[in-house]
Design a protein around this motif. Sequence first.
Motif, PDB file in Angstrom:
ATOM      1  N   ASN A   1     -27.773  55.683  29.296  1.00 14.95           N
ATOM      2  CA  ASN A   1     -28.584  54.581  28.769  1.00 14.95           C
ATOM      3  C   ASN A   1     -27.807  53.268  28.750  1.00 14.95           C
ATOM      4  OD1 ASN A   1     -31.363  55.164  28.004  1.00 14.95           O
ATOM      5  ND2 ASN A   1     -30.473  56.750  26.723  1.00 14.95           N
ATOM      6  N   ASN A   2     -26.535  53.334  28.419  1.00 14.34           N
ATOM      7  CA  ASN A   2     -25.717  52.114  28.400  1.00 14.34           C
ATOM      8  C   ASN A   2     -25.665  51.464  29.774  1.00 14.34           C
ATOM      9  OD1 ASN A   2     -25.050  52.345  25.672  1.00 14.34           O
ATOM     10  ND2 ASN A   2     -23.156  53.434  26.072  1.00 14.34           N
ATOM     11  N   ILE A   3     -25.376  52.269  30.803  1.00 13.20           N
ATOM     12  CA  ILE A   3     -25.304  51.719  32.159  1.00 13.20           C
ATOM     13  C   ILE A   3     -26.660  51.169  32.577  1.00 13.20           C
ATOM     14  CG2 ILE A   3     -24.845  52.196  34.597  1.00 13.20           C
ATOM     15  CD1 ILE A   3     -23.013  54.511  33.590  1.00 13.20           C
ATOM     16  N   ALA A   4     -27.710  51.923  32.299  1.00 20.17           N
ATOM     17  CA  ALA A   4     -29.051  51.491  32.680  1.00 20.17           C
ATOM     18  C   ALA A   4     -29.413  50.157  32.025  1.00 20.17           C
ATOM     19  CB  ALA A   4     -30.073  52.564  32.316  1.00 20.17           C
ATOM     20  N   ALA A   5     -29.098  50.019  30.748  1.00 23.64           N
ATOM     21  CA  ALA A   5     -29.407  48.769  30.040  1.00 23.64           C
ATOM     22  C   ALA A   5     -28.634  47.600  30.639  1.00 23.64           C
ATOM     23  CB  ALA A   5     -29.092  48.919  28.553  1.00 23.64           C
ATOM     24  N   ASP A   6     -27.369  47.838  30.975  1.00 28.71           N
ATOM     25  CA  ASP A   6     -26.550  46.784  31.587  1.00 28.71           C
ATOM     26  C   ASP A   6     -27.101  46.389  32.948  1.00 28.71           C
ATOM     27  OD1 ASP A   6     -24.853  46.956  29.382  1.00 28.71           O
ATOM     28  OD2 ASP A   6     -23.490  48.350  30.381  1.00 28.71           O
ATOM     29  N   LEU A   7     -27.493  47.383  33.739  1.00 32.58           N
ATOM     30  CA  LEU A   7     -28.052  47.089  35.060  1.00 32.58           C
ATOM     31  C   LEU A   7     -29.362  46.320  34.947  1.00 32.58           C
ATOM     32  CD1 LEU A   7     -27.276  50.455  36.864  1.00 32.58           C
ATOM     33  CD2 LEU A   7     -26.341  48.206  37.458  1.00 32.58           C
ATOM     34  N   LYS A   8     -30.173  46.700  33.982  1.00 31.50           N
ATOM     35  CA  LYS A   8     -31.445  45.980  33.780  1.00 31.50           C
ATOM     36  C   LYS A   8     -31.165  44.527  33.388  1.00 31.50           C
ATOM     37  CE  LYS A   8     -35.857  46.245  31.330  1.00 31.50           C
ATOM     38  NZ  LYS A   8     -35.803  45.044  30.512  1.00 31.50           N
TER      39      LYS A   8
ATOM     40  N   GLN B   1     -30.740  38.730  35.485  1.00 32.99           N
ATOM     41  CA  GLN B   1     -29.941  37.561  35.844  1.00 32.99           C
ATOM     42  C   GLN B   1     -29.961  37.297  37.351  1.00 32.99           C
ATOM     43  OE1 GLN B   1     -28.199  35.725  33.424  1.00 32.99           O
ATOM     44  NE2 GLN B   1     -29.304  37.019  31.991  1.00 32.99           N
ATOM     45  N   SER B   2     -29.981  38.365  38.144  1.00 29.31           N
ATOM     46  CA  SER B   2     -29.789  38.220  39.594  1.00 29.31           C
ATOM     47  C   SER B   2     -31.008  38.566  40.431  1.00 29.31           C
ATOM     48  CB  SER B   2     -28.635  39.125  40.042  1.00 29.31           C
ATOM     49  OG  SER B   2     -29.033  40.486  39.964  1.00 29.31           O
ATOM     50  N   THR B   3     -31.931  39.335  39.871  1.00 22.94           N
ATOM     51  CA  THR B   3     -33.115  39.874  40.563  1.00 22.94           C
ATOM     52  C   THR B   3     -32.763  40.712  41.795  1.00 22.94           C
ATOM     53  OG1 THR B   3     -33.576  37.879  41.882  1.00 22.94           O
ATOM     54  CG2 THR B   3     -34.628  38.030  39.703  1.00 22.94           C
ATOM     55  N   ARG B   4     -31.647  41.407  41.753  1.00 26.53           N
ATOM     56  CA  ARG B   4     -31.311  42.357  42.824  1.00 26.53           C
ATOM     57  C   ARG B   4     -32.034  43.662  42.517  1.00 26.53           C
ATOM     58  NH1 ARG B   4     -24.994  41.564  42.962  1.00 26.53           N
ATOM     59  NH2 ARG B   4     -25.151  43.805  42.730  1.00 26.53           N
ATOM     60  N   HIS B   5     -33.033  43.961  43.319  1.00 31.17           N
ATOM     61  CA  HIS B   5     -33.935  45.078  43.031  1.00 31.17           C
ATOM     62  C   HIS B   5     -33.226  46.434  42.946  1.00 31.17           C
ATOM     63  CE1 HIS B   5     -37.573  42.727  43.056  1.00 31.17           C
ATOM     64  NE2 HIS B   5     -37.076  42.056  44.082  1.00 31.17           N
ATOM     65  N   GLU B   6     -32.143  46.603  43.695  1.00 29.57           N
ATOM     66  CA  GLU B   6     -31.453  47.892  43.646  1.00 29.57           C
ATOM     67  C   GLU B   6     -30.879  48.161  42.255  1.00 29.57           C
ATOM     68  OE1 GLU B   6     -28.559  44.825  45.220  1.00 29.57           O
ATOM     69  OE2 GLU B   6     -30.589  45.405  45.774  1.00 29.57           O
ATOM     70  N   GLU B   7     -30.572  47.120  41.514  1.00 24.11           N
ATOM     71  CA  GLU B   7     -30.045  47.325  40.155  1.00 24.11           C
ATOM     72  C   GLU B   7     -31.148  47.814  39.216  1.00 24.11           C
ATOM     73  OE1 GLU B   7     -27.950  43.643  39.379  1.00 24.11           O
ATOM     74  OE2 GLU B   7     -26.111  44.579  40.118  1.00 24.11           O
ATOM     75  N   LEU B   8     -32.337  47.277  39.368  1.00 25.76           N
ATOM     76  CA  LEU B   8     -33.455  47.757  38.555  1.00 25.76           C
ATOM     77  C   LEU B   8     -33.805  49.195  38.930  1.00 25.76           C
ATOM     78  CD1 LEU B   8     -35.567  47.238  36.384  1.00 25.76           C
ATOM     79  CD2 LEU B   8     -37.049  46.276  38.175  1.00 25.76           C
ATOM     80  N   GLU B   9     -33.779  49.512  40.215  1.00 32.65           N
ATOM     81  CA  GLU B   9     -34.086  50.880  40.647  1.00 32.65           C
ATOM     82  C   GLU B   9     -33.062  51.867  40.081  1.00 32.65           C
ATOM     83  OE1 GLU B   9     -36.906  51.749  42.107  1.00 32.65           O
ATOM     84  OE2 GLU B   9     -37.438  49.623  42.080  1.00 32.65           O
ATOM     85  N   GLU B  10     -31.792  51.488  40.119  1.00 29.96           N
ATOM     86  CA  GLU B  10     -30.766  52.370  39.552  1.00 29.96           C
ATOM     87  C   GLU B  10     -30.933  52.504  38.046  1.00 29.96           C
ATOM     88  OE1 GLU B  10     -25.948  53.152  39.321  1.00 29.96           O
ATOM     89  OE2 GLU B  10     -26.653  51.311  40.292  1.00 29.96           O
ATOM     90  N   ALA B  11     -31.288  51.408  37.380  1.00 31.42           N
ATOM     91  CA  ALA B  11     -31.512  51.478  35.928  1.00 31.42           C
ATOM     92  C   ALA B  11     -32.623  52.468  35.606  1.00 31.42           C
ATOM     93  CB  ALA B  11     -31.847  50.088  35.381  1.00 31.42           C
ATOM     94  N   ILE B  12     -33.722  52.388  36.335  1.00 28.83           N
ATOM     95  CA  ILE B  12     -34.837  53.317  36.095  1.00 28.83           C
ATOM     96  C   ILE B  12     -34.385  54.752  36.323  1.00 28.83           C
ATOM     97  CG2 ILE B  12     -37.098  54.066  36.970  1.00 28.83           C
ATOM     98  CD1 ILE B  12     -37.652  51.006  37.491  1.00 28.83           C
TER      99      ILE B  12
END
Length: 178
Positions: A82-89, A94-105
Amino acid sequence: RFNHSSRHEDLDETISLYREALELRPALHPLRSSSLTNIAGVLSTWFEQFGGHEDLGEVISLHRGALKLLPAPHPLRSGALNNIAADLKTRFEQSTRHEELEEAISLYQEALKLRPAPHPERSTSLNNIAAALLTRFEQSGGHEDLEEAISLHREALELRPAPHPDRSNSLDSVASVL
């Protein structure tokens, strides 16, 4: 003290002390993951207060390091995910890099699997996934994300029957996505 006074020096000293503690805990030390998480938490506070995209990168790296030390079925693994996911979200916002949102999910979903009912943090995991899916819906307009977010918020609400202290938050969450 920083939480009450917002003294920059207190936060700097806290970071320094946590880093020193980490140096005393080598790779296989049983408390190394706690040290990594502690530093990440303080750096996250730094990021929230003062910005600095590079700080968030270090936070994610530290949380990833802690996760590696907590293999399944370690009881703290779901929290580390959850910590990593929250940080990635946050970084996605901040950046709108979609791969970070996908990894967070994906990480939120993995954490949820480690929190089967009646785990006391299951409702939190459900709400975290729902929030990330809503973010993706707002970016892409995929209605399946919206429908799944509604379903997850409803499931979280069911886990918080009256007089649960967080029931009002769950009611707000369901109402806000309808």
